[in-house]
Design an enzyme around this catalytic site. Structure first.
Site, PDB file in Angstrom:
ATOM      1  N   LYS A   1       0.964  -1.003   0.005  1.00  0.00           N
ATOM      2  CA  LYS A   1      -0.049  -0.072  -0.188  1.00  0.00           C
ATOM      3  C   LYS A   1       1.065   1.344  -0.217  1.00  0.00           C
ATOM      4  CE  LYS A   1      -4.156   1.043   0.329  1.00  0.00           C
ATOM      5  NZ  LYS A   1      -5.646   0.343  -0.403  1.00  0.00           N
TER       6      LYS A   1
ATOM      7  N   ASP B   1      -6.966   4.350  -4.530  1.00  0.00           N
ATOM      8  CA  ASP B   1      -7.689   4.525  -3.129  1.00  0.00           C
ATOM      9  C   ASP B   1      -8.299   5.539  -2.960  1.00  0.00           C
ATOM     10  OD1 ASP B   1      -7.848   2.505  -0.808  1.00  0.00           O
ATOM     11  OD2 ASP B   1      -7.275   4.347   0.150  1.00  0.00           O
TER      12      ASP B   1
HETATM   13  P1  NDP Z   1     -12.962   7.775  -2.573  1.00  0.00           P
HETATM   14  O1  NDP Z   1     -11.784   8.995  -2.073  1.00  0.00           O
HETATM   15  O2  NDP Z   1     -13.480   7.646  -3.989  1.00  0.00           O
HETATM   16  O3  NDP Z   1     -14.144   8.084  -1.526  1.00  0.00           O
HETATM   17  C1  NDP Z   1     -13.962   8.248  -0.036  1.00  0.00           C
HETATM   18  C2  NDP Z   1     -15.388   8.528   0.575  1.00  0.00           C
HETATM   19  O4  NDP Z   1     -15.243   8.608   1.742  1.00  0.00           O
HETATM   20  C3  NDP Z   1     -15.662   9.915  -0.017  1.00  0.00           C
HETATM   21  O5  NDP Z   1     -17.086  10.448  -0.013  1.00  0.00           O
HETATM   22  C4  NDP Z   1     -15.140  10.682   1.187  1.00  0.00           C
HETATM   23  O6  NDP Z   1     -15.724  12.187   1.490  1.00  0.00           O
HETATM   24  C5  NDP Z   1     -15.585   9.847   2.434  1.00  0.00           C
HETATM   25  N1  NDP Z   1     -14.520  10.114   3.566  1.00  0.00           N
HETATM   26  C6  NDP Z   1     -13.220   9.719   3.341  1.00  0.00           C
HETATM   27  N2  NDP Z   1     -12.616  10.005   4.753  1.00  0.00           N
HETATM   28  C7  NDP Z   1     -13.591  10.257   5.542  1.00  0.00           C
HETATM   29  C8  NDP Z   1     -13.866  10.722   6.792  1.00  0.00           C
HETATM   30  N3  NDP Z   1     -12.659  10.732   7.686  1.00  0.00           N
HETATM   31  N4  NDP Z   1     -15.023  10.747   7.389  1.00  0.00           N
HETATM   32  C9  NDP Z   1     -16.191  10.554   6.389  1.00  0.00           C
HETATM   33  N5  NDP Z   1     -15.927  10.444   5.090  1.00  0.00           N
HETATM   34  C10 NDP Z   1     -14.978  10.370   4.712  1.00  0.00           C
HETATM   35  O7  NDP Z   1     -12.414   6.278  -2.050  1.00  0.00           O
HETATM   36  P2  NDP Z   1     -13.215   5.058  -2.483  1.00  0.00           P
HETATM   37  O8  NDP Z   1     -14.288   4.923  -2.557  1.00  0.00           O
HETATM   38  O9  NDP Z   1     -11.964   4.396  -3.325  1.00  0.00           O
HETATM   39  O10 NDP Z   1     -12.236   4.182  -1.095  1.00  0.00           O
HETATM   40  C11 NDP Z   1     -13.479   4.083   0.169  1.00  0.00           C
HETATM   41  C12 NDP Z   1     -12.970   2.922   1.069  1.00  0.00           C
HETATM   42  O11 NDP Z   1     -12.967   1.939   0.373  1.00  0.00           O
HETATM   43  C13 NDP Z   1     -11.494   3.109   1.793  1.00  0.00           C
HETATM   44  O12 NDP Z   1     -11.563   2.647   3.014  1.00  0.00           O
HETATM   45  C14 NDP Z   1     -10.584   2.652   0.888  1.00  0.00           C
HETATM   46  O13 NDP Z   1      -9.409   2.081   1.302  1.00  0.00           O
HETATM   47  C15 NDP Z   1     -11.588   1.230   0.473  1.00  0.00           C
HETATM   48  N6  NDP Z   1     -11.091   0.405  -0.651  1.00  0.00           N
HETATM   49  C16 NDP Z   1     -11.196   0.947  -1.867  1.00  0.00           C
HETATM   50  C17 NDP Z   1     -10.970   0.246  -3.084  1.00  0.00           C
HETATM   51  C18 NDP Z   1     -11.100   0.796  -4.326  1.00  0.00           C
HETATM   52  O14 NDP Z   1     -11.026   0.122  -5.337  1.00  0.00           O
HETATM   53  N7  NDP Z   1     -11.043   2.124  -4.687  1.00  0.00           N
HETATM   54  C19 NDP Z   1     -10.517  -1.278  -2.938  1.00  0.00           C
HETATM   55  C20 NDP Z   1     -10.700  -1.707  -1.542  1.00  0.00           C
HETATM   56  C21 NDP Z   1     -10.993  -0.953  -0.754  1.00  0.00           C
HETATM   57  P3  NDP Z   1     -15.077  13.373   1.385  1.00  0.00           P
HETATM   58  O15 NDP Z   1     -14.916  13.611  -0.013  1.00  0.00           O
HETATM   59  O16 NDP Z   1     -15.642  14.404   2.320  1.00  0.00           O
HETATM   60  O17 NDP Z   1     -13.598  13.151   2.221  1.00  0.00           O
END
Ligand code: NDP
Length: 451
Positions: free
Chosen positions: A130, A170
């Site tokens: 990562k 991510d």
């Molecule tokens: P994105 O950046 O596309 O979206 C993240 C989302 O989570 C946004 O809506 C963001 O809101 C919100 N968010 C982030 N931090 C916080 C916080 N501290 N409190 C509240 N909301 C928060 O990321 P992904 O969708 O790619 O990833 C989301 C999760 O899934 C993570 O844990 C990632 O590790 C996991 N994941 C992702 C994969 C992928 O293929 N993309 C694969 C496997 C796991 P805001 O814009 O306000 O920050």
């Protein structure tokens, strides 16, 4: 304290904590695994004597580097980049890159450690890693993001390669960032090769990669429910986040006739009593990916309820999909969810549930709980399929990739059942995922001898 002398989990964790000070998320991730693995290896001297679990908690290497870039005002900015190469026993390191101000070495070590087990569960030849940086793309122009990505890749490129380490996206790293990162890699090494996944379809990407994590989480939920003679249709769902994982999770739920009540971001939650529609969702995708706006704008646009500063967990719903970030469900949330009739939790985000909240969930007889390393493995699985297509110089159809993804999620489910089924038929999916993920990596490490 070494594992062979460890009487119990507490002794083992004391060693982990003293070797990795100030990294609470990493301690938490190791603890969740060690809880299941220490009893499992108690009567397996090969794993114990070769200190396999202890070795798995030490990354193969951690690279930390300076990233200097120029903002639109001509000011120099300095960030810190990382790549944690955790374990390559069963394949090249593989795992996403996160750009978020909260990124530090401990957070990335937790994610890399989890990734090892997740990648093993997919059945594909993928090790775990990562990376990321404490850079916040929010509010930055496209040019600033491009300059940051180019500066980041200028250093990262010497540590990665299609048979060495293959990063992906991510939090904060989506199609735009992957494009900039891949372009800079290609320019520096003068080779077009599959060094990143999540690429756009025009330059080596795979169908369904963008959708894979969210779709995969829904396939896992579907399979958990059907294993218990239930189905998705008409169930109420709580989804957190509004990024990649959340939007495609919601999309697949809607397609399967479930009612998605919520989406959120760090500013608050939107609530649609009659269900988020495809129209709402297309708006949110455009809002987040193109205009980079806030979820509140979707509530304003469609007259939906918006609760500022809140999460979805106070709203009544049967199926729970945390898809935003780590530790987003705490004890209080878990209690409210259960009181409101939650039937199943499927973790789209990595480690979204605090240990005490997991304890609350597991104390409820028959509550289904798919841990992240199983539930969100669809993303890395299709990344693995993207690597295969890049090596073959082929592109499989959307249907073909989706079918493979679905089958991988079904296989992961069945492995969890095989290793996690309890007396009376209740399935401990976390235990099943930990043991299944551990065994393949551990066996490879045993085969390699001492290193
Ligand atoms: P994105 O950046 O596309 O979206 C993240 C989302 O989570 C946004 O809506 C963001 O809101 C919100 N968010 C982030 N931090 C916080 C916080 N501290 N409190 C509240 N909301 C928060 O990321 P992904 O969708 O790619 O990833 C989301 C999760 O899934 C993570 O844990 C990632 O590790 C996991 N994941 C992702 C994969 C992928 O293929 N993309 C694969 C496997 C796991 P805001 O814009 O306000 O920050």
């Amino acid at each position: 304290m070494s594992i062979d002398k460890a009487e119990d989990l507490d002794t083992f964790m004391e060693g982990v904590i003293s070797r990795n000070p100030g990294e609470p998320e990493f301690h938490q991730a190791v603890h969740e695994v060690a809880m299941d693995i220490i009893p499992f290896i108690a009567d397996k001297p090969a794993y114990k004597d070769m200190r396999i679990l202890e070795r798995m908690t030490e990354p193969d290497r951690v690279v930390s580097f300076r990233v200097v870039w120029e903002d639109d005002q001509g000011e120099l900015r300095v960030n810190r980049g990382f790549r944690v190469q955790q374990n390559n026993s069963i394949g090249p390191y593989k795992g996403g890159i996160r750009f978020h101000p909260s990124v530090n070495q401990g957070v990335l070590k937790f994610l890399a450690f989890e990734q090892v087990f997740k990648n093993s569960l997919t059945g594909l030849p993928l090790g775990g890693g990562k990376g990321g940086a404490n850079f916040d793309p929010k509010g930055r122009s496209d040019d600033e993001v491009m300059r940051f990505c180019q500066a980041f890749m200028t250093e990262l490129q010497r540590h990665i390669g299609p048979d060495t380490d293959v990063p992906a996206g991510d939090i904060g790293v989506g199609a735009r960032e992957v494009g900039f990162l891949f372009g800079q890699y290609k320019r520096l090494v003068n080779r077009f090769e599959g060094v990143l996944t999540g690429k756009a379809l025009d330059f080596g990407g795979s169908h369904i990669r963008t959708e894979a994590t969210g779709y995969g989480a829904v396939y896992m939920m579907e399979k958990m429910l059907s294993h218990h003679n239930e189905h998705l249709e008409d169930r109420t769902c709580l989804v957190s986040g509004s990024g990649n994982v959340a939007t495609y999770c919601a999309e697949k739920l809607i397609e399967n006739g479930a009612r998605v009540l919520t989406l959120s971001d760090s500013g608050g939650v939107i609530y649609a009593k009659d269900g988020i529609t495809t129209e709402h969702l297309e708006y949110v995708k455009e809002l987040k990916n193109k205009r980079r706006g806030r979820i509140k704008e979707a509530a304003d646009e469609f007259g939906l309820k918006f609760y500022k500063g809140k999460t979805p967990w106070g709203i009544a719903g049967e199926l729970v999909f945390p898809c935003a970030t780590q530790n987003e469900i705490d004890v209080k949330d878990a209690k409210v969810l259960i009181k409101n009739g939650a039937r199943a939790v499927c973790e789209g985000a990595n480690m979204p549930t605090t240990p005490d909240a997991i304890h609350i969930f597991s104390s409820v007889k028959d509550l289904l709980h798919a841990p992240a390393k199983a539930a969100n493995a669809g993303g890395v699985a299709v990344s693995g399929l993207e690597m295969s297509q890049n090596s073959l110089r082929l592109k499989w159809s959307e249907t073909e990739v989706d079918e493979r993804l679905r089958q991988i999620m079904v296989d992961i489910h069945d492995e969890c059942v095989e290793h996690g089924v309890q007396k009376g038929g209740h399935v401990d999916y976390s235990k099943g995922a930990n043991i299944a993920g551990f065994t393949k990596v551990a066996n490879a490490m045993l085969a390699y001898g001492v290193m």
